[in-house]
Design a protein around this motif. Structure first.
Motif, PDB file in Angstrom:
ATOM      1  N   MET A 169       0.845  -1.191   0.000  1.00 46.16           N
ATOM      2  CA  MET A 169       0.000   0.000   0.000  1.00 46.16           C
ATOM      3  C   MET A 169       0.884   1.248   0.000  1.00 46.16           C
ATOM      4  N   PRO A 170       0.932   1.970  -1.113  1.00 48.95           N
ATOM      5  CA  PRO A 170       1.838   3.119  -1.183  1.00 48.95           C
ATOM      6  C   PRO A 170       1.407   4.262  -0.279  1.00 48.95           C
ATOM      7  N   LYS A 171       2.397   4.946   0.243  1.00 46.34           N
ATOM      8  CA  LYS A 171       2.136   6.124   1.069  1.00 46.34           C
ATOM      9  C   LYS A 171       2.188   7.366   0.187  1.00 46.34           C
ATOM     10  N   SER A 187       1.833  11.810   0.554  1.00 43.40           N
ATOM     11  CA  SER A 187       1.792  12.944   1.481  1.00 43.40           C
ATOM     12  C   SER A 187       1.298  14.192   0.778  1.00 43.40           C
ATOM     13  N   ASP A 226      -0.055  12.573   5.915  1.00 37.28           N
ATOM     14  CA  ASP A 226       0.450  11.341   5.300  1.00 37.28           C
ATOM     15  C   ASP A 226      -0.675  10.313   5.281  1.00 37.28           C
ATOM     16  N   ASP A 257      -2.082   6.322   3.702  1.00 35.82           N
ATOM     17  CA  ASP A 257      -1.884   5.081   2.962  1.00 35.82           C
ATOM     18  C   ASP A 257      -2.951   5.064   1.887  1.00 35.82           C
ATOM     19  N   THR A 258      -2.540   4.836   0.669  1.00 32.43           N
ATOM     20  CA  THR A 258      -3.519   4.847  -0.407  1.00 32.43           C
ATOM     21  C   THR A 258      -3.463   3.520  -1.168  1.00 32.43           C
ATOM     22  N   SER A 263      -7.726  10.011  -3.600  1.00 38.97           N
ATOM     23  CA  SER A 263      -7.246   9.763  -2.235  1.00 38.97           C
ATOM     24  C   SER A 263      -7.438  10.990  -1.361  1.00 38.97           C
ATOM     25  N   GLN A 322       2.860   1.133  -6.822  1.00 37.03           N
ATOM     26  CA  GLN A 322       3.786   0.831  -5.724  1.00 37.03           C
ATOM     27  C   GLN A 322       5.084   1.608  -5.891  1.00 37.03           C
ATOM     28  N   ASP A 380       5.382   4.915  -4.077  1.00 37.50           N
ATOM     29  CA  ASP A 380       5.340   4.896  -2.611  1.00 37.50           C
ATOM     30  C   ASP A 380       6.210   6.022  -2.064  1.00 37.50           C
TER      31      ASP A 380
END
Ligand code: FES
Length: 107
Positions: free
Chosen positions: A1-3, A5, A15, A17-18, A27, A93, A96
Motif C-alpha cells: 500500500m503506497p504512502k 503525502s 500522510d 496510505d492509499t 485519495s 507501488q 510509494d
C-alpha cells in the motif's frame, strides 16, 4: 500500500496510505484533504485538483498529455514547472512516498 503525502500551502502535512490504482485526487477527497476539490470528478476538465509535485518525484511520473497540458494553463494559482493535475496521477507501488504540495486556492 503506497504512502502519499499532501502538504498544504501553509505547510501542514498529511500522510496517508492509499491504494494502487487510486488517483492522488481520489485519495485526497476520500480523506477530506483541504485544498483539492476535484469538481469534475477526475475528467481533466476543471483544474481544481492542481498540485505541485515535490521535485524528487517529477521524473518518476507519467508524462503530461495534451489535455492535461492545456488544462494546466487555466489553474487558479499560476502553473509552475512541477504542476500536475492530481486526477491524472494514478498511484503505483513505485510511487510509494510521493509528496505533493497544494496551492493556496483552486478557484
Ligand atoms: Fe477536474 Fe482533475 S478533478 S481536472
Amino acid at each position: 500500500m503506497p504512502k502519499l503525502s499532501y502538504i498544504t500551502h501553509d505547510g501542514s502535512r498529511t500522510d496517508v496510505d492509499t491504494a494502487v490504482g487510486a488517483t492522488v485526487m481520489q485519495s485526497a477527497l476520500e480523506r477530506n484533504i483541504a485544498g483539492i476539490s476535484g469538481d469534475c470528478g477526475g475528467a481533466c476538465q476543471c483544474c481544481t485538483c492542481h498540485v505541485f509535485v515535490e521535485q524528487a518525484w517529477q521524473d518518476r511520473l507519467p508524462p503530461i498529455d495534451d489535455m492535461e497540458d492545456a488544462m494546466l494553463d487555466s489553474t487558479a494559482e499560476p502553473r509552475r514547472v512541477n504542476s500536475r493535475l492530481s486526477c491524472m496521477l494514478t498511484m503505483t507501488q513505485e510511487l510509494d512516498g510521493l509528496v505533493v504540495h497544494l496551492p493556496a486556492s483552486q478557484i
